[in-house]
Design an enzyme around this catalytic site. Structure first.
Site, PDB file in Angstrom:
ATOM      1  N   CYS A  23       5.630   0.063   7.430  1.00  0.00           N
ATOM      2  CA  CYS A  23       5.315   1.163   6.634  1.00  0.00           C
ATOM      3  C   CYS A  23       6.492   1.305   5.733  1.00  0.00           C
ATOM      4  CB  CYS A  23       5.112   2.600   7.695  1.00  0.00           C
ATOM      5  SG  CYS A  23       4.572   3.780   6.490  1.00  0.00           S
ATOM      6  N   LEU A  24       6.349   1.692   4.509  1.00  0.00           N
ATOM      7  CA  LEU A  24       7.535   2.248   3.553  1.00  0.00           C
ATOM      8  C   LEU A  24       8.126   3.369   3.966  1.00  0.00           C
ATOM      9  CD1 LEU A  24       6.169   0.979  -0.033  1.00  0.00           C
ATOM     10  CD2 LEU A  24       7.669  -0.340   1.482  1.00  0.00           C
ATOM     11  N   HIS A  60      -4.412   1.838   7.489  1.00  0.00           N
ATOM     12  CA  HIS A  60      -3.232   2.152   7.431  1.00  0.00           C
ATOM     13  C   HIS A  60      -3.067   3.326   6.241  1.00  0.00           C
ATOM     14  CE1 HIS A  60       1.488   1.723   7.689  1.00  0.00           C
ATOM     15  NE2 HIS A  60       1.309   2.554   7.001  1.00  0.00           N
ATOM     16  N   GLU A  61      -3.491   2.968   5.151  1.00  0.00           N
ATOM     17  CA  GLU A  61      -3.120   4.119   4.160  1.00  0.00           C
ATOM     18  C   GLU A  61      -4.106   5.273   4.229  1.00  0.00           C
ATOM     19  OE1 GLU A  61      -0.679   3.439   2.409  1.00  0.00           O
ATOM     20  OE2 GLU A  61      -0.244   1.589   2.797  1.00  0.00           O
ATOM     21  N   GLN A  98       2.927   9.898   0.852  1.00  0.00           N
ATOM     22  CA  GLN A  98       4.277   9.284   0.980  1.00  0.00           C
ATOM     23  C   GLN A  98       5.350   9.439  -0.253  1.00  0.00           C
ATOM     24  OE1 GLN A  98       2.352   5.200   1.928  1.00  0.00           O
ATOM     25  NE2 GLN A  98       4.234   5.112   3.086  1.00  0.00           N
ATOM     26  N   HIS A 156      -2.723   7.520   6.660  1.00  0.00           N
ATOM     27  CA  HIS A 156      -1.735   8.702   6.147  1.00  0.00           C
ATOM     28  C   HIS A 156      -2.284  10.014   5.618  1.00  0.00           C
ATOM     29  CE1 HIS A 156       2.205   6.581   5.961  1.00  0.00           C
ATOM     30  NE2 HIS A 156       1.673   5.522   5.563  1.00  0.00           N
ATOM     31  N   GLY A 212       0.863  -1.169   0.075  1.00  0.00           N
ATOM     32  CA  GLY A 212       0.113  -0.109  -0.046  1.00  0.00           C
ATOM     33  C   GLY A 212       0.836   1.431   0.147  1.00  0.00           C
TER      34      GLY A 212
HETATM   35 NI    NI Z   1       2.581   3.572   5.659  1.00  0.00          NI
END
Ligand code: NI
Length: 151
Positions: free
Chosen positions: A89-90, A131-132, A51, A135, A46
């Protein structure tokens, strides 16, 4: 398509609230394409627009290979149940932590044609939705995770 740079923790952009998309322009479509490529290249499931440094309410998710979900202006309209799983998380490389999320989540969003649709996910997909979407409001999993570990 182009691979974008993923913003890492410490950058203020991750803490800002993203603006809704008013009109789906070619630029938004390119953003969706580039975000999908960036997510796949990073081996993520995701990615949210902040991000990649873009404060718009745009998300891509792919928890099943080849089943890309594109969400524009997504909102959670229903949820139920509970799960406690490890999350990462990336934008926060090398960290994971246990979060409590709903087991089932229904999201309403626009697709790339500007059509409203609802999608329900369970387990990992429900977790990815939460989660997304967090963000987009400047929230990160480390805000609610317990037992944060460095991998
Ligand atoms: Ni994330």
């Amino acid at each position: 398509m182009a691979k974008l740079k993923i913003v890492k923790i410490g950058d203020d952009v991750l803490r800002k609230v993203s603006r809704p998309v008013d009109t789906i322009t070619p630029r938004i479509l390119t953003l969706l394409d580039d975000m999908a490529e960036t997510m796949r290249a990073a081996d993520g499931c995701g990615l949210a627009a902040p991000q990649v440094g873009v404060l718009r309410r745009v998300v891509v998710i792919e928890t099943e290979p080849g089943q890309l979900i594109e969400l524009i202006n997504p909102k959670i309209i229903a949820f139920s149940g509970k799960q406690e799983e490890a999350e990462g998380c990336l934008s926060i490389p090398g960290k994971s932590g246990i979060t409590t999320r709903p087991m089932h989540v229904t999201v309403r969003a626009l697709n790339r044609k500007g059509e409203t649709f609802d999608i329900t996910g369970s387990g990992l997909l429900a977790r990815a939705f939460c989660h997304e979407l967090d963000h987009l409001d400047g929230k990160l999993f480390i805000d609610k995770a317990k037992d944060i570990e460095t991998r």
